[in-house]
Design an enzyme around this catalytic site. Sequence first.
Site, PDB file in Angstrom:
ATOM      1  N   CYS A  94      -9.062 -20.491 -22.854  1.00 50.55           N
ATOM      2  CA  CYS A  94      -8.640 -19.915 -24.165  1.00 50.55           C
ATOM      3  C   CYS A  94      -6.914 -19.884 -24.131  1.00 50.55           C
ATOM      4  O   CYS A  94      -6.492 -20.982 -24.688  1.00 50.55           O
ATOM      5  CB  CYS A  94      -8.924 -18.235 -23.985  1.00 50.55           C
ATOM      6  SG  CYS A  94      -8.995 -17.499 -25.600  1.00 50.55           S
ATOM      7  N   HIS A 195     -15.168 -17.619 -21.724  1.00 53.00           N
ATOM      8  CA  HIS A 195     -14.934 -16.775 -20.706  1.00 53.00           C
ATOM      9  C   HIS A 195     -16.291 -16.461 -20.185  1.00 53.00           C
ATOM     10  O   HIS A 195     -17.141 -17.354 -20.201  1.00 53.00           O
ATOM     11  CB  HIS A 195     -14.308 -15.505 -21.349  1.00 53.00           C
ATOM     12  CG  HIS A 195     -12.922 -15.592 -21.959  1.00 53.00           C
ATOM     13  ND1 HIS A 195     -11.958 -15.492 -21.390  1.00 53.00           N
ATOM     14  CD2 HIS A 195     -12.660 -15.747 -23.454  1.00 53.00           C
ATOM     15  CE1 HIS A 195     -10.984 -15.746 -22.197  1.00 53.00           C
ATOM     16  NE2 HIS A 195     -11.244 -15.587 -23.505  1.00 53.00           N
TER      17      HIS A 195
END
Length: 241
Positions: A94, A195
């Site tokens: 990310c 994630h």
Amino acid sequence: MSTSQLRVIWVYPDLLSTYGDQGNVLVVERRARQRGLAVERHDVRSDQPVPTSGDIYLIGGGEDRPQRLAAERLRRDGGLARAADNGAILFSVCAGYQILGHEFINDLGRREPGLGLLDVVSVRGTGERCVGDVLADIDGSLRLPPLTGFENHQGITQLGQGARPFARVRLGNGNGTGDGTEGAWSGTVFGTYMHGPVLARNPQIADLLLRLTLDVEALPPVDDRWYDALRAERMAAAQAA
């Protein structure tokens, strides 16, 4: 790597460690120890120099301001870039993924230089935030099973000619470009929006990092029943959504 010890570096846990991303370093450490490898782990905070002698570097996600601070300090420090130049393995998630690119949009709405370790550029999307489970097929040359993870980002990441998509989504948004790509990779540098933590949901990716470090085609098998159960649960949930 050293013949006696695997050196694993967790980069800036004080700035980049959202959504359980620190679990990634725990998984790499455990998967290595299960194969009888000695592991030397270093959690490097943002006020510390990044060592250049690591074998595997892991970088997590973070909010906008911590991301800007992390990028500034990593540029100034230079250790991570030198480690990559030395052939170290980098796996980023990310915000960490965006930092490894050429630039991204920071919390001030300005273009922030990245490290240029991946040929990608990230901007901020104007539509709905990309949130939810993702199911994707990883680049076939990496010989890995489907990717499962959780995305939560506003970013849109465009790949240049020097980067390949890490995966192509079946469900979810991935890079947010609408072309079905998710993440990017080049050589020993990898980025993803997933994630989960992503390596707990995809332990074979952790094994890939170990194989690249050890320069071997395969690793001794380990008991994957817990990981397999988690993967099956999350993939079924994504497909049912």
